[in-house]
Design a protein around this motif. Sequence first.
Motif, PDB file in Angstrom:
ATOM      1  N   VAL A 251       0.847  -1.183   0.000  1.00  0.00           N
ATOM      2  CA  VAL A 251       0.000   0.000   0.000  1.00  0.00           C
ATOM      3  C   VAL A 251       0.888   1.240   0.000  1.00  0.00           C
ATOM      4  O   VAL A 251       1.878   1.318   0.735  1.00  0.00           O
ATOM      5  CB  VAL A 251      -0.955   0.011   1.214  1.00  0.00           C
ATOM      6  CG1 VAL A 251      -0.201  -0.013   2.532  1.00  0.00           C
ATOM      7  CG2 VAL A 251      -1.902   1.197   1.145  1.00  0.00           C
ATOM      8  N   HIS A 252       0.545   2.192  -0.851  1.00  0.00           N
ATOM      9  CA  HIS A 252       1.313   3.439  -0.936  1.00  0.00           C
ATOM     10  C   HIS A 252       0.649   4.526  -0.086  1.00  0.00           C
ATOM     11  O   HIS A 252      -0.482   4.384   0.385  1.00  0.00           O
ATOM     12  CB  HIS A 252       1.411   3.888  -2.389  1.00  0.00           C
ATOM     13  CG  HIS A 252       2.106   2.897  -3.265  1.00  0.00           C
ATOM     14  ND1 HIS A 252       3.445   2.624  -3.163  1.00  0.00           N
ATOM     15  CD2 HIS A 252       1.640   2.089  -4.270  1.00  0.00           C
ATOM     16  CE1 HIS A 252       3.792   1.711  -4.053  1.00  0.00           C
ATOM     17  NE2 HIS A 252       2.707   1.364  -4.740  1.00  0.00           N
ATOM     18  N   ALA A 253       1.352   5.637   0.073  1.00  0.00           N
ATOM     19  CA  ALA A 253       0.854   6.737   0.905  1.00  0.00           C
ATOM     20  C   ALA A 253      -0.458   7.301   0.375  1.00  0.00           C
ATOM     21  O   ALA A 253      -1.290   7.800   1.149  1.00  0.00           O
ATOM     22  CB  ALA A 253       1.905   7.838   0.992  1.00  0.00           C
ATOM     23  N   ASP A 254      -0.666   7.208  -0.934  1.00  0.00           N
ATOM     24  CA  ASP A 254      -1.907   7.738  -1.515  1.00  0.00           C
ATOM     25  C   ASP A 254      -3.047   6.724  -1.478  1.00  0.00           C
ATOM     26  O   ASP A 254      -4.126   6.973  -2.025  1.00  0.00           O
ATOM     27  CB  ASP A 254      -1.671   8.212  -2.954  1.00  0.00           C
ATOM     28  CG  ASP A 254      -1.235   7.072  -3.881  1.00  0.00           C
ATOM     29  OD1 ASP A 254      -1.141   5.914  -3.415  1.00  0.00           O
ATOM     30  OD2 ASP A 254      -0.989   7.351  -5.078  1.00  0.00           O
ATOM     31  N   GLY A 255      -2.813   5.560  -0.832  1.00  0.00           N
ATOM     32  CA  GLY A 255      -3.862   4.564  -0.688  1.00  0.00           C
ATOM     33  C   GLY A 255      -3.993   3.593  -1.836  1.00  0.00           C
ATOM     34  O   GLY A 255      -4.885   2.735  -1.818  1.00  0.00           O
ATOM     35  N   THR A 256      -3.134   3.680  -2.838  1.00  0.00           N
ATOM     36  CA  THR A 256      -3.187   2.732  -3.955  1.00  0.00           C
ATOM     37  C   THR A 256      -2.393   1.475  -3.607  1.00  0.00           C
ATOM     38  O   THR A 256      -1.519   1.483  -2.739  1.00  0.00           O
ATOM     39  CB  THR A 256      -2.623   3.352  -5.242  1.00  0.00           C
ATOM     40  OG1 THR A 256      -1.267   3.759  -5.004  1.00  0.00           O
ATOM     41  CG2 THR A 256      -3.463   4.544  -5.666  1.00  0.00           C
ATOM     42  N   LEU A 257      -2.706   0.393  -4.320  1.00  0.00           N
ATOM     43  CA  LEU A 257      -2.051  -0.883  -4.103  1.00  0.00           C
ATOM     44  C   LEU A 257      -1.229  -1.261  -5.327  1.00  0.00           C
ATOM     45  O   LEU A 257      -1.650  -1.028  -6.461  1.00  0.00           O
ATOM     46  CB  LEU A 257      -3.079  -1.993  -3.831  1.00  0.00           C
ATOM     47  CG  LEU A 257      -3.957  -1.869  -2.586  1.00  0.00           C
ATOM     48  CD1 LEU A 257      -4.904  -3.052  -2.504  1.00  0.00           C
ATOM     49  CD2 LEU A 257      -3.102  -1.782  -1.324  1.00  0.00           C
TER      50      LEU A 257
ATOM     51  N   VAL B  60      -2.076  -7.270   2.549  1.00  0.00           N
ATOM     52  CA  VAL B  60      -1.552  -5.945   2.235  1.00  0.00           C
ATOM     53  C   VAL B  60      -0.456  -5.631   3.248  1.00  0.00           C
ATOM     54  O   VAL B  60      -0.688  -5.690   4.462  1.00  0.00           O
ATOM     55  CB  VAL B  60      -2.647  -4.865   2.285  1.00  0.00           C
ATOM     56  CG1 VAL B  60      -2.065  -3.497   1.957  1.00  0.00           C
ATOM     57  CG2 VAL B  60      -3.778  -5.210   1.320  1.00  0.00           C
ATOM     58  N   ILE B  61       0.746  -5.303   2.740  1.00  0.00           N
ATOM     59  CA  ILE B  61       1.857  -4.970   3.615  1.00  0.00           C
ATOM     60  C   ILE B  61       2.258  -3.513   3.372  1.00  0.00           C
ATOM     61  O   ILE B  61       1.820  -2.887   2.404  1.00  0.00           O
ATOM     62  CB  ILE B  61       3.064  -5.907   3.393  1.00  0.00           C
ATOM     63  CG1 ILE B  61       3.644  -5.737   1.987  1.00  0.00           C
ATOM     64  CG2 ILE B  61       2.645  -7.356   3.635  1.00  0.00           C
ATOM     65  CD1 ILE B  61       4.920  -6.562   1.741  1.00  0.00           C
ATOM     66  N   SER B  62       3.077  -2.991   4.249  1.00  0.00           N
ATOM     67  CA  SER B  62       3.469  -1.588   4.135  1.00  0.00           C
ATOM     68  C   SER B  62       4.386  -1.380   2.940  1.00  0.00           C
ATOM     69  O   SER B  62       5.072  -2.301   2.478  1.00  0.00           O
ATOM     70  CB  SER B  62       4.176  -1.134   5.407  1.00  0.00           C
ATOM     71  OG  SER B  62       5.449  -1.766   5.505  1.00  0.00           O
ATOM     72  N   GLU B  63       4.410  -0.158   2.447  1.00  0.00           N
ATOM     73  CA  GLU B  63       5.311   0.178   1.337  1.00  0.00           C
ATOM     74  C   GLU B  63       6.766  -0.013   1.751  1.00  0.00           C
ATOM     75  O   GLU B  63       7.595  -0.490   0.963  1.00  0.00           O
ATOM     76  CB  GLU B  63       5.065   1.623   0.897  1.00  0.00           C
ATOM     77  CG  GLU B  63       5.904   2.045  -0.298  1.00  0.00           C
ATOM     78  CD  GLU B  63       5.549   3.442  -0.764  1.00  0.00           C
ATOM     79  OE1 GLU B  63       5.698   3.716  -1.964  1.00  0.00           O
ATOM     80  OE2 GLU B  63       5.126   4.268   0.080  1.00  0.00           O
ATOM     81  N   GLU B  64       7.078   0.343   2.991  1.00  0.00           N
ATOM     82  CA  GLU B  64       8.449   0.182   3.491  1.00  0.00           C
ATOM     83  C   GLU B  64       8.904  -1.269   3.418  1.00  0.00           C
ATOM     84  O   GLU B  64      10.009  -1.575   2.960  1.00  0.00           O
ATOM     85  CB  GLU B  64       8.545   0.699   4.928  1.00  0.00           C
ATOM     86  CG  GLU B  64       9.920   0.533   5.537  1.00  0.00           C
ATOM     87  CD  GLU B  64       9.959   0.921   7.008  1.00  0.00           C
ATOM     88  OE1 GLU B  64      11.066   0.967   7.567  1.00  0.00           O
ATOM     89  OE2 GLU B  64       8.879   1.175   7.587  1.00  0.00           O
TER      90      GLU B  64
END
Length: 291
Positions: free
Chosen positions: A192-198, A254-258
Amino acid sequence: SVLLLVTGVLFPQRNERRAASRINWEAGTIIVDMQEPLDRERYPFPRARLEAEQQMEKNRTQVFLQTVESLALDSRRTMQDFLTGDSVTSDPHLYLAALNDIAERGLKRSSVVSQDLATLTVIYEYSFYGPDGILAPFVTQTEALPVPRTIGYHTSRSFTGLVIYAKGDFPAFGRGTEVRLRPALFPKIFAVHADGTLDPVVDVSMIRPEVVTERGMLSYVGGTGPEAYAARAGRFPLQITLFAVYGVYNTDLVISEEAALMLLSRDDNRNLLQEGKIVVIIDDPTVTVLE
């Protein structure tokens, strides 16, 4: 339809004939536990036992198929959806034929007569894995697709695997509620990105086909210590907590972008994904289907 095939066995409520089944996601097995009364009034004991065993052989395929139908195939389909639906890429009837063959090859784990010689209980085991396993008919690729690569430099190191902690309830992505992750044969992992997209991190098409056949694209376990995950994810995995759950059947992770960048920015870490060195820790890897 398959439903007509698998619901034809009726098991009385009395403790005479019964069938129970459960799915052990950690072991990758389906267990079918059947009990049949011995007709001692009509037959001597050896014949009564033989008749009971033959009746179980007739019924176990239907019980197995009913249990298989409950499996989540991916985020959009259960096995029942797949087997009873229309597909433009594959013929569900071919898979049903393969599953019928698998049902006939189940391993008989035990066969026990009750102390009063009134009933026979037989336990059958079916594996997800190997050339005769439930997954084998679905593995049609000969090579894995590449895992996506991130562009640019990201601080990371080499890991031996990926461990995702997913016990309890997590946000259902985009739905404003919380749900529990449901195990599936072919889940997907997204970032998941900061803008909420996957964006996709890995799915079954990116796992080496031989790995999927022999041990599945990932493992679900109930334990939290190294003894639960080290055999698959190694001693020094990237350990993260699930960010959210995604998909119609709550199967996708869903995992973090980091975390995604730590995996996708290095060749060796992308390779561990292709090798299926992924372990998901869940509340209970055993699911009762029939009881």
